[in-house]
Design a protein around this motif. Structure first.
Motif, PDB file in Angstrom:
ATOM      1  N   ILE A  27       0.865  -1.179   0.000  1.00 26.70           N
ATOM      2  CA  ILE A  27       0.000   0.000   0.000  1.00 26.70           C
ATOM      3  C   ILE A  27       0.904   1.233   0.000  1.00 26.70           C
ATOM      4  O   ILE A  27       1.965   1.235   0.636  1.00 26.70           O
ATOM      5  CB  ILE A  27      -0.920  -0.004   1.236  1.00 26.70           C
ATOM      6  N   ASN A  28       0.491   2.276  -0.689  1.00 21.44           N
ATOM      7  CA  ASN A  28       1.236   3.533  -0.712  1.00 21.44           C
ATOM      8  C   ASN A  28       1.517   3.987   0.719  1.00 21.44           C
ATOM      9  O   ASN A  28       0.601   4.058   1.538  1.00 21.44           O
ATOM     10  CB  ASN A  28       0.418   4.593  -1.460  1.00 21.44           C
TER      11      ASN A  28
ATOM     12  N   PHE B 212       2.181  10.852  15.798  1.00 23.12           N
ATOM     13  CA  PHE B 212       2.163   9.556  15.148  1.00 23.12           C
ATOM     14  C   PHE B 212       3.188   9.412  14.028  1.00 23.12           C
ATOM     15  O   PHE B 212       3.792   8.340  13.885  1.00 23.12           O
ATOM     16  CB  PHE B 212       0.766   9.237  14.594  1.00 23.12           C
ATOM     17  N   VAL B 213       3.373  10.426  13.218  1.00 21.47           N
ATOM     18  CA  VAL B 213       4.262  10.297  12.056  1.00 21.47           C
ATOM     19  C   VAL B 213       5.684   9.895  12.471  1.00 21.47           C
ATOM     20  O   VAL B 213       6.223   8.916  11.947  1.00 21.47           O
ATOM     21  CB  VAL B 213       4.225  11.569  11.181  1.00 21.47           C
ATOM     22  N   PRO B 214       6.323  10.582  13.430  1.00 19.66           N
ATOM     23  CA  PRO B 214       7.652  10.098  13.849  1.00 19.66           C
ATOM     24  C   PRO B 214       7.594   8.740  14.554  1.00 19.66           C
ATOM     25  O   PRO B 214       8.516   7.933  14.431  1.00 19.66           O
ATOM     26  CB  PRO B 214       8.188  11.183  14.781  1.00 19.66           C
TER      27      PRO B 214
ATOM     28  N   LEU C 165      -6.554  15.552  16.452  1.00 18.00           N
ATOM     29  CA  LEU C 165      -6.176  15.348  15.053  1.00 18.00           C
ATOM     30  C   LEU C 165      -4.805  15.948  14.753  1.00 18.00           C
ATOM     31  O   LEU C 165      -3.963  15.297  14.120  1.00 18.00           O
ATOM     32  CB  LEU C 165      -7.230  15.938  14.116  1.00 18.00           C
ATOM     33  N   ILE C 166      -4.569  17.154  15.208  1.00 13.11           N
ATOM     34  CA  ILE C 166      -3.278  17.807  14.925  1.00 13.11           C
ATOM     35  C   ILE C 166      -2.177  17.222  15.804  1.00 13.11           C
ATOM     36  O   ILE C 166      -1.144  16.776  15.313  1.00 13.11           O
ATOM     37  CB  ILE C 166      -3.395  19.333  15.111  1.00 13.11           C
TER      38      ILE C 166
ATOM     39  N   ALA D 167      -1.199   4.976   3.616  1.00 15.58           N
ATOM     40  CA  ALA D 167      -1.227   4.121   4.812  1.00 15.58           C
ATOM     41  C   ALA D 167      -0.926   4.924   6.068  1.00 15.58           C
ATOM     42  O   ALA D 167      -1.575   4.726   7.105  1.00 15.58           O
ATOM     43  CB  ALA D 167      -0.236   2.977   4.665  1.00 15.58           C
ATOM     44  N   CYS D 168       0.029   5.836   5.983  1.00 17.71           N
ATOM     45  CA  CYS D 168       0.367   6.666   7.148  1.00 17.71           C
ATOM     46  C   CYS D 168      -0.833   7.517   7.552  1.00 17.71           C
ATOM     47  O   CYS D 168      -1.126   7.657   8.748  1.00 17.71           O
ATOM     48  CB  CYS D 168       1.590   7.534   6.846  1.00 17.71           C
ATOM     49  N   GLY D 169      -1.543   8.072   6.578  1.00 14.08           N
ATOM     50  CA  GLY D 169      -2.729   8.872   6.889  1.00 14.08           C
ATOM     51  C   GLY D 169      -3.823   8.048   7.545  1.00 14.08           C
ATOM     52  O   GLY D 169      -4.451   8.485   8.518  1.00 14.08           O
ATOM     53  N   ILE D 170      -4.050   6.856   7.025  1.00 14.25           N
ATOM     54  CA  ILE D 170      -5.080   5.980   7.598  1.00 14.25           C
ATOM     55  C   ILE D 170      -4.688   5.554   9.011  1.00 14.25           C
ATOM     56  O   ILE D 170      -5.514   5.577   9.938  1.00 14.25           O
ATOM     57  CB  ILE D 170      -5.318   4.760   6.689  1.00 14.25           C
TER      58      ILE D 170
END
Length: 175
Positions: free
Chosen positions: A100-101, A150-152, A143-144, A105-108
């Motif tokens: 998956i892209n 989450f990203v790191p 959300l922010i 995937a990171c956004g989901i």
């Protein structure tokens, strides 16, 4: 269906034991709670390094059950692990398997993390805090803030996945 080997069973049992210990230490020491989630998730990567999804499922289920037995009075401290941190290594592995892209995937996964934090906020904090501004803007805050966290975290877990794969590969006998 692939038959699970004795080695994979042992690896899953080791993952379960390590994850349960990490969660128990984290729950008993509130300062180490997130560290317990992190290292328990890393421990659960062991069966995944051998592509043993059944081994992961058994290790995850046993970790959740044992952690609830050892920490029954602190169920809400275990809820983030049960809902997100324990399943995240499996989702990462499936993402790579299905190809998956990574941005999609990171956004989901970030939305899944934010949703988990919202559920925790609703159940643990009873939908109210002592700061009305937080109560009013909790969804944008989650959300922010949740996505920025989450990203790191997701990147770090991919790095740990590589390290765990190398470690398990080193202790695996050549066939």
């Amino acid at each position: 269906m692939k038959k699970i080997s004795a080695y994979e069973i042992a690896l899953s049992a080791l993952a379960c034991a390590a994850a349960t210990i990490m969660l128990t230490v984290g729950v008993y020491s509130a300062v180490l709670l997130f560290t317990g989630y992190l290292f328990a998730g890393i421990a659960l990567m062991m069966p995944l390094s051998k592509k043993s999804y059944a081994g992961f499922a058994l290790a995850y289920a046993a970790t959740c059950i044992l952690s609830l037995i050892f920490n029954a009075a602190r169920f809400f401290d275990l809820l983030p692990f049960i809902m997100f941190f324990g399943l995240h290594p499996l989702v990462n592995e499936l993402q790579l398997k299905i190809k998956i892209n990574r941005w999609l995937a990171c956004g989901i996964k970030a939305l899944w993390f934010d949703g988990t934090m919202y559920v925790i906020w609703r159940f643990v904090f009873g939908m109210t805090t002592t700061i009305p501004l937080i109560d009013q803007y909790i969804i944008p805050i989650l959300l922010i803030g949740g996505t920025l966290f989450f990203v790191p975290y997701d990147y770090l877990m991919y790095q740990w996945r590589g390290a765990m794969n190398k470690l398990v590969q080193r202790i695996t006998r050549k066939k």
